[in-house]
Every structure is written in structure tokens, then in C-alpha cells.
Design an enzyme around this catalytic site. Sequence first.
Site, PDB file in Angstrom:
ATOM      1  CG  LEU A 232       7.521  -2.595   1.428  1.00  0.00           C
ATOM      2  CD1 LEU A 232       7.299  -3.029   2.869  1.00  0.00           C
ATOM      3  CD2 LEU A 232       7.070  -3.694   0.465  1.00  0.00           C
ATOM      4  CG  ASP A 233       3.697   3.061  -3.936  1.00  0.00           C
ATOM      5  OD1 ASP A 233       4.166   4.211  -3.857  1.00  0.00           O
ATOM      6  OD2 ASP A 233       2.551   2.807  -4.341  1.00  0.00           O
ATOM      7  CB  ALA A 234       0.703   3.431  -1.148  1.00  0.00           C
TER       8      ALA A 234
END
Length: 583
Positions: A232-234
Site C-alpha cells: 500500500l503505497d503512500a
Amino acid sequence: MSNMNLQNLVITHLTEIYGKREAEHYRDAFISLLEKYRGELQQKLPKPGIPLEQHTSILITYADSLVAEPNCPTLPLLRAFLHEYIGSTISTVHLLPFYPSSSDDGFSVIDPVEVDPVFGSWEDIHALQKDYQLMFDFVANHLSRENTWIQASLKDTAPYKDFIIELQGDEDISSVFRPRALPLLTKIGEKLVWTTFSSDQVDVNYHNPKVLLMMTEILLIYLVHGASVVRLDAVAFLWKELGTRCIHHPKTHAIIQFFSQILSSLSPDSLLITETNVPHKENISYFGNGHNEAAMVYNFSLPPLVFHTFLSQDATALSSWAKTLLLPSSEVTFFNFLASHDGIGLMPVQDLLSKAEIEAMAQHTQKEGGFISRRNENDGSTSPYELNINYFSALSNIIEDEPESLAIKRFIAASAIMIFFKGVPGIYIHSLIGSKNWTDAPSLSLNPRKINREKIEIQSLRNELSDPHSRRSVILKSMLALLEIRKHEAALSPLADQKIIDTNNPGCFAFLRTARKKRENNKPLEEILIAVNISAVPQSIPLHWYETSKEKEYMDLITNRTNAVSEYIQLDPYQVMVLLRKN
């Protein structure tokens, strides 16, 4: 999972995020979506369980880190390289965003469910999955302004109206946390929209349940295509609410818990990892209660602390911090890494290192050709938040006029700490093959992160690796040897105990890993001491903490030699010892 349980999952989480009225309104749409993909996920061939096994190690790479002639898809090149040089030493491949994108080396995603044809196709992804577990990026916070959903929302086209966050420009946004020294709002046409990271990356509006519905489908598609791990990016920025910092919002945690429950229910052999480059206490909040959010979180404090340790030749700060590491359950662990496609984040050590120590790292970074990225503070000032430099280059030339062979030893010693540390190791491809700064990267002045995102011509790499004495060859061989040691020892499992050793010598960092039997009074099954000289001079550490041992011989798994150990361990400059004692 029964239909009733599926309904309970949906209504419980939607109620927490949106309230009872909206939950009832969108319940059927979410249930239909989950039922649609449940059948596809049940038909998948079962994968060997990845969660927290001792052999799990993750290679981080772009789909085009290795390139050949123009118009040659790069995913088959990557697979061929892995077959030829890596084999089964690595268990998992983290493919950084391989979707069509408009900027930021893939993180401005145009189409999140397609493979960029420059890299190959879904068939190439599936071929790679036959040999390795795969980790996909889910860029859940934003999409490229060229994305069709974003374009439709900018035109208020149904059903994409309110898909983005539009402001009037007179709102008070002073409390919003800014990760970069860039404007929070971007004018696109007649609309002023929320762009946390860049003017090309438009944040999506999770206040709109349709957004969560569509993003949930993206997650399910990744699982169908074989993702064992979803990054889960950013993710810390998902939920925006004016008057708050718009980071780590409780609704953000609620969304992650919803995603986590989907994996547990529909794809239990997959897991979530959160990417939150923030101070340590905030970072570990994404474990949730140890059962309901991420199974792994990035150990963001480790890269700058290891850098500081070797730069200062003092392990005090690293040892002090490592003693504080606690996990909320045996179901979760840290994702340990030193280098990544990004730089060396400084926010995670703001409370661990002094300003002078951080400045020393920044100065060395600039001396070695790197860059310093800054962010805006609330008082109008700026502060460094990231060092943009290749990690090998960062650890080079610490000693005046040193030969490259000393830098290689130092780099391998640093890597050994990360590989044997409690958790799952993540090795960036440029660390695995001993790359340096990419000084002739295109548009480097506009995007300093490119300094560590080199595209290497595959035949040139093979030529360098054919020389057993080359930097690349020595580092690759050494890294694979360390990973093989970890792969076969129970005491180096992510679930094995870890104790930081007081060596009374800041020139060394040492820790004890212990695998225990569940029975026989929790008797140690295997103990391994990792001792690392983090300095350029010989060091020794006492064995007083081992004084109850009747064993006087230990096998060094690095050299495969059994040595009699007296009161002290003697370590050459940057030497690593992995001492095994079995009961």
C-alpha cells in the site's frame, strides 16, 4: 467464506468508515464485487504460504531495471537474469509499478490494471510467478491526471463526479502535513484539486464510497493476478479532513482494516505491507492490534541509522533503537531494507539522531554526488526529509583515500545487519548487483531520486559479472551467500527471538537470534550470534553475556569453520561473524 459472513464483513467496515446510512446504501454493490472475485480467487492454484517464513526474502526491482535493445520487453529479461544468477535464493520479487504511467517512474498510474507494453504483458507477470512469489504496488492514494477516471471527474462526468478532492482556494490548509516542498493544490482547468505528491498525481476522494468500491476492485484484480504481497503505497494520506494533519487519520486505518479483512477472507495466502515513511511510533501504528492491519511495515528507521552507524563508526544509536523494537503479535513483522527506489528517509530518525548527526549524513551525501530533498515546515522553513543517493555510494569514501575494496567490505557488513535482523529482508536490485550513483540519469536535476534508479543494459551487466573480481560480482556473490545462510537457519526466521548485545564497544554491533521449541520449557533450539565490526580498525567484543554456556566452540556460518572461542571475539575491519551454537 459464507454469504452471511461476507455481508457481515461489508456492513461492519462500511459502517465504521461511512456510517450506517451509507453502509446500507452501498452494501449490495460491495457484496456483489466480493462475490464476483471470490470465485476467481478460489480457482487459483494454492501458493506456498508466504507469511513470515524463514526463507522469505524480497528482491525490489523495476520491471525495466534491466534493459536490452529498443522495443524489447523487459520482464522476460528480468526473469532470465533471475534464472541465471539468483535461482531460489530469493523467494519473492517486488515489482515496482509496472502499469502505464505518466511520471515518477511508474507511481503516476494511468491504468492500474494493465501492464505497460514496454515491460511486457500479464502473461509475463504470470510466467515470473511460476518461479517466485510476487509483490505488487497498490498506489491507493492517487492516480495520474491522465487516468480516465480522473479526467471524467474533472469534467463532472457520472459516475466519477466527486472522485477527486476539489477546493475553492480559501480554505485553511495550514495544518495539513506536507511530505514534500511542493504545493498541496494544483489548478487543472477550472478546478483546484488536491495533489499531495505532485501536480501529475491527483489524490482520490475516499469520502465518496464509489472511490473505495473501485479501489477495492483494483486490489482484488491484483490478487487474481497472483500477488502474494500487496504494498500500500503512500497509504498514510488516504483520508483527508480539513482541520487535521490529513495523515494517519482513523478512517485511513479503517480502510486498511477493510482491505486486510478482504485478504484474510478471500486470499488468506496473501498479505498487506504498508509504506509509511514517518517517525517510528507513527509507522508501527499500521500493525493495528497485530491482527487487523498490515502483516509487515517498512522498517524506515533502519536505513538512516545504519548509514549513520558506518559514517560515524559508532553503533550506539543503532543499538539503543534496536532494543526498543517490539511487535504486537507473532502474526506481524518488520520489512527490513537499506536501499530502495526512493532515497534514505530522514523523518524516521528525527527523534533518534541529533541535527548535527543528520547534517553529517547530508554533507557526506552531497560530497559523494547525491542530493538532499526538502519539505516545508509549518513555520515557513524547510528541512531535509530524504537523501537521494545510491546506498553503496553513500557508504563509500568514509575513510580518506580508501580503496574500493574497503567500501565493498563496509557495504556487505551493512547488508548483513539488515539481512539477519529480525524481520523479512528486502534487497534492492542495485544493492544486489553493486551499482553506484547513476550520475548520467535523464532529468536527474528535476528528479534526484533517479540517481538510484539506473536502467542497466543486460549484456553490459553480464560482462561485468563474468569478472569474479569486479565490484558487481563480489557484491552479488556475497549477498547471495548471506541470504542462503538466513534461508536455512531457524534462528534467523522472522519469528525467532532477537536480543541486542551490550558489547561495551561502540565499534561493534551485535545481536543474538534464538529459535525456541514450544515444549521442553521453551528450551533454545538454536542460537546464532551476529557480530559486525562497523569500523575501519580491528575490534573485539567480550563474551561475558554467554558465560553460562558450556559450549566453547562455535561454527562461523560465513567461513564454515568451527573455532574455539575464548573470552573475546576478534573482528577485522568490517568483518561479519555469524556464530552458530546448537543445543
